[in-house]
Design an enzyme around this catalytic site. Structure first.
Site, mmCIF file in Angstrom:
data_model
loop_
_atom_site.group_PDB
_atom_site.id
_atom_site.type_symbol
_atom_site.label_atom_id
_atom_site.label_comp_id
_atom_site.label_asym_id
_atom_site.label_seq_id
_atom_site.Cartn_x
_atom_site.Cartn_y
_atom_site.Cartn_z
ATOM 1 C CG ASP A 1 -2.159 1.144 1.250
ATOM 2 O OD1 ASP A 1 -2.520 1.502 2.269
ATOM 3 O OD2 ASP A 1 -2.359 1.459 0.088
ATOM 4 C CE LYS B 1 -0.990 3.713 -3.805
ATOM 5 N NZ LYS B 1 -1.015 2.597 -2.645
ATOM 6 C CG ASP C 1 -5.371 0.077 -0.953
ATOM 7 O OD1 ASP C 1 -5.122 0.961 -0.367
ATOM 8 O OD2 ASP C 1 -6.567 -0.252 -1.520
ATOM 9 C CG ASN C 2 -4.776 2.247 -3.247
ATOM 10 O OD1 ASN C 2 -3.661 2.254 -2.424
ATOM 11 N ND2 ASN C 2 -5.841 2.881 -3.167
ATOM 12 C CD GLU D 1 -8.257 5.347 0.317
ATOM 13 O OE1 GLU D 1 -8.639 4.166 -0.289
ATOM 14 O OE2 GLU D 1 -7.102 5.550 0.423
HETATM 15 C C1 LIG Z 1 8.528 2.198 2.615
HETATM 16 C C2 LIG Z 1 7.845 3.601 1.738
HETATM 17 C C3 LIG Z 1 6.356 3.858 2.090
HETATM 18 C C4 LIG Z 1 5.782 4.804 1.395
HETATM 19 C C5 LIG Z 1 4.551 5.176 1.692
HETATM 20 N N1 LIG Z 1 4.127 5.490 2.801
HETATM 21 N N2 LIG Z 1 2.761 5.887 2.702
HETATM 22 C C6 LIG Z 1 2.637 5.905 1.612
HETATM 23 C C7 LIG Z 1 1.231 6.463 0.934
HETATM 24 C C8 LIG Z 1 0.880 5.558 -0.373
HETATM 25 N N3 LIG Z 1 -0.375 5.588 -0.649
HETATM 26 C C9 LIG Z 1 -0.783 6.322 -1.630
HETATM 27 O O1 LIG Z 1 -0.117 7.181 -2.332
HETATM 28 C C10 LIG Z 1 -2.309 6.364 -1.906
HETATM 29 C C11 LIG Z 1 -3.118 7.295 -2.657
HETATM 30 C C12 LIG Z 1 -4.438 7.379 -2.909
HETATM 31 C C13 LIG Z 1 -5.193 8.200 -3.646
HETATM 32 C C14 LIG Z 1 -4.320 9.693 -3.746
HETATM 33 C C15 LIG Z 1 -5.126 10.521 -4.402
HETATM 34 C C16 LIG Z 1 -6.091 10.363 -5.052
HETATM 35 F F1 LIG Z 1 -6.814 11.360 -5.897
HETATM 36 C C17 LIG Z 1 -7.071 8.993 -4.964
HETATM 37 C C18 LIG Z 1 -6.176 8.033 -4.410
HETATM 38 C C19 LIG Z 1 -5.276 6.118 -2.163
HETATM 39 C C20 LIG Z 1 -4.494 5.471 -1.475
HETATM 40 O O2 LIG Z 1 -5.292 4.236 -1.105
HETATM 41 C C21 LIG Z 1 -3.084 5.197 -1.282
HETATM 42 O O3 LIG Z 1 -2.652 4.202 -0.603
HETATM 43 N N4 LIG Z 1 3.494 5.616 0.908
HETATM 44 C C22 LIG Z 1 6.435 5.332 0.120
HETATM 45 C C23 LIG Z 1 7.590 4.623 -0.079
HETATM 46 N N5 LIG Z 1 8.155 3.778 0.676
HETATM 47 MG MG LIG Z 2 -3.992 2.661 -0.246
#
Ligand SMILES: Cc1cc(-c2n[nH]c(CCNC(=O)c3cc(-c4ccc(F)cc4)cc(O)c3O)n2)ccn1
Ligand SMILES: [Mg+2]
Length: 214
Positions: free
Chosen positions: A141, A144, A169-170, A199
């Site tokens: 998650d 992406k 996810d996603n 979500e």
């Molecule tokens: C170890 C490590 C950890 C990370 C890291 N940690 N936390 C994250 C968050 C990542 N998640 C997302 O970006 C995400 C985006 C959306 C979204 C956004 C905008 C929209 F319009 C529509 C949907 C929805 C979701 O459910 C998501 O999970 N990355 C990064 C790198 N390395």
């Molecule tokens: Mg997500």
């Protein structure tokens, strides 16, 4: 004063949830993010699918990529039996700080190891430094565009065994097209798609379950 959205989410949980009650932590994050400020937690609709996949996998060693505020860490760990090990990797120190406090408030910090750093550095350390043999369950998650390379890295590091579950996810929004193409066509996984919703929104999203064939 809460400067960041993540700090405001933490503050709302500390004020409104019940210490030691993971479900109340989950419910209050969902309440805040649906009523006040949207945020990228897996949420309740996809969360119920996540719960079901975790329950049927009955995992002992779990890895999460992308802790964010700790919502899915709390969601997953509340279902686990004692003695299970849950590792979650977070790149952003501010996210990790909030997540640790939320996981602690939920009473689950003893099950959880929040590993700060990049997946590229941490995944190759899991066997020797963290005494992991193989992973039973991986929740993907994070960024992406890292889903596919990090799944391939898990394979390369021999962290997956026959039956290991990779749940992402996603896969529709924001989407991970290269990951989907890879797990569905490389011949190493049995894949199942679980349609759901982004979500706190009415937009379609989905989880993809990829079971490693070993
Ligand atoms: C170890 C490590 C950890 C990370 C890291 N940690 N936390 C994250 C968050 C990542 N998640 C997302 O970006 C995400 C985006 C959306 C979204 C956004 C905008 C929209 F319009 C529509 C949907 C929805 C979701 O459910 C998501 O999970 N990355 C990064 C790198 N390395
Ligand atoms: Mg997500």
């Amino acid at each position: 004063l809460c400067q960041t959205k993540e700090q405001r989410i933490l503050d709302f949980v500390l004020k409104n949830a019940v210490r030691g009650d993971p479900q109340s932590v989950i419910d209050n994050i969902d309440k805040y993010c649906s009523q006040r400020e949207w945020s990228m937690n897996v949420g309740n609709e996809k969360g119920i699918i996540l719960d079901n996949v975790v329950k049927e996998s009955n995992p002992s060693t779990i890895l999460e990529l992308g802790t964010y505020c700790g919502y899915s860490a709390v969601r997953i760990c509340r279902l686990l039996k004692p003695g299970v090990r849950f590792f979650t990797v977070e790149f952003n120190p501010a996210y990790a700080a909030v997540a640790k406090q939320i996981i602690e408030f939920a009473g689950l910090i003893d099950k959880v190891q929040v590993l700060e750093g990049s997946t590229g550095d941490i995944i190759p350390q899991l066997k020797k430094k963290y005494e992991v043999d193989t992973l039973d369950f991986v929740f993907v998650d994070h960024w992406k565009d890292k889903y596919k390379p990090d799944t391939q890295l898990l394979e390369k590091c021999n962290l997956l065994r026959k039956g290991s579950v990779v749940l992402a996810d996603n896969v529709i929004v924001p989407g991970a097209p290269d990951f989907l193409e890879y797990v569905r066509n490389c011949g190493k996984y049995d894949c199942t798609n679980f349609p759901s919703f982004l979500e706190y929104m009415d937009e379609k999203d989905a989880l993809e379950k990829a079971v490693f064939r070993g």
